[in-house]
Design a protein around this motif. Structure first.
Motif, PDB file in Angstrom:
ATOM      1  N   ALA A  46      25.638  93.289 200.946  1.00  0.00           N
ATOM      2  CA  ALA A  46      24.289  93.471 201.480  1.00  0.00           C
ATOM      3  C   ALA A  46      23.368  94.129 200.457  1.00  0.00           C
ATOM      4  O   ALA A  46      23.619  95.257 200.026  1.00  0.00           O
ATOM      5  N   ASN A  47      22.322  93.392 200.057  1.00  0.00           N
ATOM      6  CA  ASN A  47      21.270  93.913 199.169  1.00  0.00           C
ATOM      7  C   ASN A  47      21.807  94.507 197.875  1.00  0.00           C
ATOM      8  O   ASN A  47      21.273  95.481 197.357  1.00  0.00           O
ATOM      9  N   LYS A  48      22.874  93.903 197.340  1.00  0.00           N
ATOM     10  CA  LYS A  48      23.463  94.383 196.084  1.00  0.00           C
ATOM     11  C   LYS A  48      23.642  93.221 195.117  1.00  0.00           C
ATOM     12  O   LYS A  48      23.893  92.082 195.536  1.00  0.00           O
ATOM     13  N   ILE A  49      23.522  93.497 193.811  1.00  0.00           N
ATOM     14  CA  ILE A  49      23.761  92.477 192.798  1.00  0.00           C
ATOM     15  C   ILE A  49      25.219  92.061 192.867  1.00  0.00           C
ATOM     16  O   ILE A  49      26.117  92.907 192.876  1.00  0.00           O
ATOM     17  N   PRO A  50      25.523  90.757 192.934  1.00  0.00           N
ATOM     18  CA  PRO A  50      26.922  90.309 192.985  1.00  0.00           C
ATOM     19  C   PRO A  50      27.706  90.777 191.761  1.00  0.00           C
ATOM     20  O   PRO A  50      27.152  90.974 190.681  1.00  0.00           O
ATOM     21  N   CYS A  51      28.985  90.938 191.947  1.00  0.00           N
ATOM     22  CA  CYS A  51      29.865  91.398 190.876  1.00  0.00           C
ATOM     23  C   CYS A  51      30.044  90.298 189.840  1.00  0.00           C
ATOM     24  O   CYS A  51      30.505  89.197 190.145  1.00  0.00           O
ATOM     25  N   ILE A  52      29.653  90.588 188.587  1.00  0.00           N
ATOM     26  CA  ILE A  52      29.710  89.579 187.524  1.00  0.00           C
ATOM     27  C   ILE A  52      31.141  89.179 187.215  1.00  0.00           C
ATOM     28  O   ILE A  52      31.430  88.044 186.829  1.00  0.00           O
ATOM     29  N   GLU A  53      32.097  90.108 187.394  1.00  0.00           N
ATOM     30  CA  GLU A  53      33.490  89.800 187.064  1.00  0.00           C
ATOM     31  C   GLU A  53      34.127  88.830 188.058  1.00  0.00           C
ATOM     32  O   GLU A  53      35.201  88.307 187.821  1.00  0.00           O
ATOM     33  N   ASN A  54      33.459  88.624 189.168  1.00  0.00           N
ATOM     34  CA  ASN A  54      34.032  87.753 190.195  1.00  0.00           C
ATOM     35  C   ASN A  54      33.856  86.295 189.787  1.00  0.00           C
ATOM     36  O   ASN A  54      32.771  85.729 189.894  1.00  0.00           O
ATOM     37  N   ASN A  55      34.929  85.681 189.324  1.00  0.00           N
ATOM     38  CA  ASN A  55      34.847  84.293 188.846  1.00  0.00           C
ATOM     39  C   ASN A  55      34.989  83.280 189.976  1.00  0.00           C
ATOM     40  O   ASN A  55      34.881  82.082 189.740  1.00  0.00           O
ATOM     41  N   SER A  56      35.307  83.741 191.190  1.00  0.00           N
ATOM     42  CA  SER A  56      35.515  82.802 192.298  1.00  0.00           C
ATOM     43  C   SER A  56      34.398  82.908 193.320  1.00  0.00           C
ATOM     44  O   SER A  56      34.601  82.738 194.505  1.00  0.00           O
ATOM     45  N   ILE A  57      33.185  83.225 192.826  1.00  0.00           N
ATOM     46  CA  ILE A  57      32.071  83.457 193.752  1.00  0.00           C
ATOM     47  C   ILE A  57      31.589  82.167 194.426  1.00  0.00           C
ATOM     48  O   ILE A  57      30.988  82.188 195.490  1.00  0.00           O
TER      49      ILE A  57
END
Length: 469
Positions: free
Chosen positions: A122-133
């Motif tokens: 919620a209202n946060k920048i997605p995690c860049i390390e997450n390769n399975s987004i």
């Protein structure tokens, strides 16, 4: 709300799958009870299907399931949860930008959203390390859904709305795009378009974006965007802008072009103009737009014409009908419809010549605008004349001078032929007439110029041919 679970825990993929499975079970039970195999089947009676879907929706709400609306264009990821409104029995969502400021005024009021990207918070920048987004299940469904729709209805193009900020809503990590919101990224749109074009190589893809930045949208696979001229009110100042854009038109990108839009479906959107084009421009403005779309918008830099239902006879209301169960306001204006078809018929007869011709000159005064089109042979061309909305009671006779750019010899004289000729009355009625009734045309052998002195307001297309004797 679920068992006091944090909203970010509810957004996890595991919990979303749990919700999906429970909703799927509800849907399947109602389909079984009604002996319906497929709620999208065309052979079903709409009333029966609508009633079943209403029952399903009520049951889903009673079980406490709510869809999450899309975020605003300047928000991050998915919405936060603020509170539950007991009086209206619905959640109140929290729209925040990167500064934590409330952005609820930019909400677009849609009812549901696709689950495009996984593990958004919620209202946060997605995690860049997450390769399975990326939610592969969604993309597999969506591509096949569009493929089936095109195959069923034989559409030759698709328009994708709400794409103005697709290039703002990503982080670039090398060649990889990190989506900042639950919105398709440029590369994801390109993937969908390439999938569809494997079957239909000539499929048109229009970005519902007013602008001229064709090169940027071509990178996302689009080959059409909407020219922003459609938003210009019909007056002398804007006519100069429109003619200037046409005479200086350059095809910046071979794979994407601007559309010459007579209208779009949402000119009446309160965030845009707030008024349908037929109401804003009236009979004269609509007719002039159709006229210019065919006889001034020409040559190799020509913009494909884009029109929506209703403009041809001054009907309106497509924006409301797109959002509510109501029809257009049908006006069936016979006068405008006949002129529309006359313009289209003449364009078909002239199309090959116009494709090779060029807009070379224009003049806009307080009362009239004229333009000159020249064929590459320099032996023929066309003069177009359109009225300008008069401010006040200015009815002075005006003279317009056009440079003669045709092949000229000492004994050459132009032969003028009326193709389209209407006088426009003070009540904006279009009456067929002759060139002589609207203006006096003089060709000066000495200055090699064509002069038009107007006595009445009108709409004209005149063919000019050079004759030698």
């Amino acid at each position: 709300l679920y068992s006091d679970m944090n909203i970010d825990d509810q957004y996890t993929n595991d919990f979303q799958k749990k919700c999906q499975n429970e909703i799927h079970a509800i849907v399947e039970k109602h389909k079984k009870d009604k002996s319906i195999d497929n709620l999208d089947a065309e052979e079903l009676l709409y009333g029966e299907v609508d009633a079943t879907i209403d029952e399903i929706n009520r049951c889903i709400l009673e079980e406490g399931f709510y869809t999450v609306p899309p975020h605003t264009w300047n928000g991050f990821a998915v919405l936060g949860f603020k509170k539950f409104a007991c009086n209206s029995q619905m959640p109140i969502w929290e729209y925040r930008d990167k500064y934590g400021q409330n952005q609820g005024e930019h909400a677009i009021w849609l009812h549901a959203n696709y689950y495009i990207h996984l593990e958004m918070k919620a209202n946060k920048i997605p995690c860049i390390e997450n390769n399975s987004i990326k939610n592969e299940n969604f993309f597999d469904f969506f591509k096949k859904y569009l493929r089936d729709i095109i195959a069923n209805y034989l559409f030759d193009y698709i328009r994708i709305d709400y794409v103005d900020h697709i290039f703002d809503n990503i982080l670039n990590e090398g060649e990889k795009e990190i989506p900042l919101t639950e919105m398709l990224t440029p590369n994801e749109i390109l993937e969908i378009i390439n999938y569809l074009r494997d079957t239909w190589p000539g499929l048109g893809m229009q970005a519902d974006h007013l602008g001229k930045d064709v090169t940027m949208y071509a990178k996302a696979g689009f080959n059409l965007i909407t020219n922003s001229d459609v938003s210009l009110e019909y007056n002398s100042v804007n006519l100069r802008k429109i003619f200037g854009n046409l005479i200086n038109a350059k095809q910046e990108c071979k794979s994407c072009r601007m559309l010459w839009a007579i209208d779009t479906h949402d000119m009446a959107h309160p965030l845009f103009l707030g008024k349908e084009l037929a109401l804003r421009e009236g009979k004269m403005g609509i007719v002039v737009r159709f006229f210019l779309s065919r006889f001034a918008n020409i040559g190799r830099e020509r913009q494909p014409k884009y029109e929506v239902i209703g403009n041809q006879d001054l009907s309106f209301g497509i924006h409301r009908a797109n959002n509510r169960p109501e029809s257009l306001s049908w006006k069936s204006n016979q006068e405008v419809l006949e002129i529309y078809h006359e313009i289209e018929t003449q364009y078909l007869l002239m199309r090959e010549d116009l494709n090779e011709s060029k807009l070379v000159q224009f003049t806009v005064t307080n009362n009239v605008a004229s333009f000159l089109v020249c064929h590459p042979s320099l032996l023929k061309g066309w003069i177009g004349v359109v009225p300008v909305p008069i401010v006040g009671n200015n009815k002075e006779i005006e003279t317009i001078t056009l440079d003669n750019i045709f092949a000229f010899k000492d004994r050459g004289i132009p032969i003028l032929k009326s193709i389209i000729c209407y006088e426009i009355s003070e009540s904006d009625h279009f009456n067929r007439t002759s060139i002589e009734h609207l203006c006096i045309l003089n060709f000066c052998n000495t200055s090699k110029k064509i002069e038009l002195t107007f006595s009445n307001k009108g709409l004209m297309l005149i063919e000019v041919n050079m004759k030698y004797y």
